[in-house]
Motif scaffolding. Sequence first.
Motif, short mmCIF file in Angstrom:
data_model
loop_
_atom_site.label_atom_id
_atom_site.label_comp_id
_atom_site.label_asym_id
_atom_site.label_seq_id
_atom_site.Cartn_x
_atom_site.Cartn_y
_atom_site.Cartn_z
N GLY A 445 -18.42 34.66 16.35
CA GLY A 445 -18.27 32.69 15.62
C GLY A 445 -19.85 32.80 15.74
O GLY A 445 -20.88 32.72 16.88
N GLU A 446 -20.25 31.93 15.22
CA GLU A 446 -21.81 30.93 15.46
C GLU A 446 -22.22 30.44 16.60
O GLU A 446 -21.29 29.63 17.30
N GLY A 447 -23.38 30.81 17.15
CA GLY A 447 -23.76 30.83 18.44
C GLY A 447 -24.50 30.79 19.34
O GLY A 447 -24.88 32.07 18.62
N GLU A 448 -24.51 30.77 20.08
CA GLU A 448 -26.33 31.55 21.30
C GLU A 448 -25.22 33.33 21.51
O GLU A 448 -26.14 33.98 21.32
N ASP A 449 -23.86 33.21 21.85
CA ASP A 449 -23.77 34.51 22.14
C ASP A 449 -23.69 35.79 20.93
O ASP A 449 -24.37 36.51 20.93
N PHE A 450 -24.08 34.98 19.50
CA PHE A 450 -23.97 36.08 18.28
C PHE A 450 -25.64 36.03 18.27
O PHE A 450 -25.78 36.82 17.42
N ASP A 451 -26.25 35.04 18.25
CA ASP A 451 -27.31 34.53 18.02
C ASP A 451 -28.27 36.10 18.91
O ASP A 451 -28.77 37.02 18.58
N THR A 452 -28.00 36.01 20.03
CA THR A 452 -28.08 37.44 21.33
C THR A 452 -27.87 38.86 20.37
O THR A 452 -28.83 39.30 20.42
N ILE A 453 -26.53 38.92 20.16
CA ILE A 453 -26.55 39.68 19.28
C ILE A 453 -27.35 40.31 18.23
O ILE A 453 -27.59 41.82 17.92
N SER A 454 -27.32 39.67 17.74
CA SER A 454 -28.35 39.62 16.08
C SER A 454 -29.56 40.22 16.64
O SER A 454 -29.63 40.80 16.18
#
Length: 514
Positions: A445-454
């Motif tokens: 989902g959208e959020g800090e974890d996905f931002d890090t992955i991206s």
Amino acid sequence: MITDLIKKAPITILLCGFFIFTFTFQSCKKKHSEIADHLFQVTQNKIYQDIDPDTLASVLKKEVEGKKSKIANEQVIESYFRSNEYQPVLVMNHLFNGDLDTLTAYFDRINEHGLDKKPYHIKAIKELVTKLQNKNGITTVDEAYTTIAQLELLTATSLIKYSNALQYGVINPRKIYSRYFAGTKRPDSTSMKNVLKATDFKSYLDSIQPSDPQYKALQKAFINGTSLDGLSPEESRRYLLVNLERLRWKNKPKEPKYVIVNIPDFKLDVIEDGKSVLNMKVCVGEGRNMDDRCSLISYADSDRYDKPFPRETPQLSSMIHSVEVNPTWNIPRSIATKEIIIEAANDPYYLSNKNIDVYKDGIKIEDPEIIDWSTVTKDNLEYDFKQRPGEDNSLGKIKFLFKNRSSVYLHDTPAKLAFRKAMRAVSHGCVRLGDPQGLAKNLFGEGEDFDTISKDMSEDNPEPTNIALPKKTPIYITYVTCWADENGTLQHRKDVYGLDIVLYAHLKMLMGNI
């Protein structure tokens, strides 16, 4: 000691024990005598008046013992009869209320499920029922004992067999497939005994008919003799038959959200509340039948045995628990011996160009170029290989991890051209993703974890990063070659691993002419 205790016991306890025994014995006798009374009242055949319950029990017990070697689920059947003191409970409860006629009517339609009638003794049950119900059908009491015993045993075995077939399938996939690791429920003794306790056969038999829309769609096509595009009527029939059996296996997802990969379709879907919310192409492991050399019509006897190609992706169920962004690839020994050392022998700079580090006894070798790789074989290989994160890493920028005994996972890949091909059984066994970042976004989902992955996926030569999913997600890797799409149109795919052939051959061997 026991004698002394009895002598000391109050007379009231002894009397109570005597009356309890007498009441139980007389109750059993009364219950047992009802067999003779009921059979006579319904049929007016006087022979039934001479039936002795103890003799009947002895005959039924002898019938069971004499057929042990031929009875499926013999321990369950014997335990059930023993618990009923070898009295014909099924016959007495269901003979004269139409239940046994209903039972044989359902058995008669078993071929609508792609199954053979023979194991269900339809003709024999009908003949025994008619014989017992006919006023002149039984002429001696010995004939009555034998007929009742035979009908009781056939009814019990056939009912369990039918119930198991429709609810669990006739084949246990774990017994025919070498790489089958999906959780699959099979019938146990409790479930089988409960079948025999059904009070209304019609209600029970109605309740176990497969109701899944996929099953009904394939069953309708099977009954109507529908031909699949590009296949002969007979091959179409066999496609439908094996996939009906697969749909009877209790290995289907029940969670509201899960990831599913269908190997022959080379596709991955994320399913939420019964609908696909993400669909992508995938590449799976190379298979034994990618050239379509064998089919359900043309195959050798040896093809009925599951002999997987070393790179075939296994069928499994598990839980995706985390991702590794910019992963290091620990190269399997099988790939090292068949590819890495050969490439290194041909090109001394192959390893450094591919960012592959070489280790011996856990210690990194600084100058692997000086090793004479032409002398290294699978028999004397004493090195391990790891590929560092980067653009050329065979796992791409991310891999999705889940526990499984085959060490497979979902992962990105730098080899994007394979996704343009129709035949995408090209990997070493893991599943390559057409849109790995899309899957990450869906699961995190959208959020800090996905931002890090991206962010990490966009960088050059970053360090590996492990991130746990906020909620573990079920994953199912399956093998289905025929199904109805969302528009109700039948789809079918090539049997790239030859698993249809294995299944069909076992069904045919078990049931004969199907």
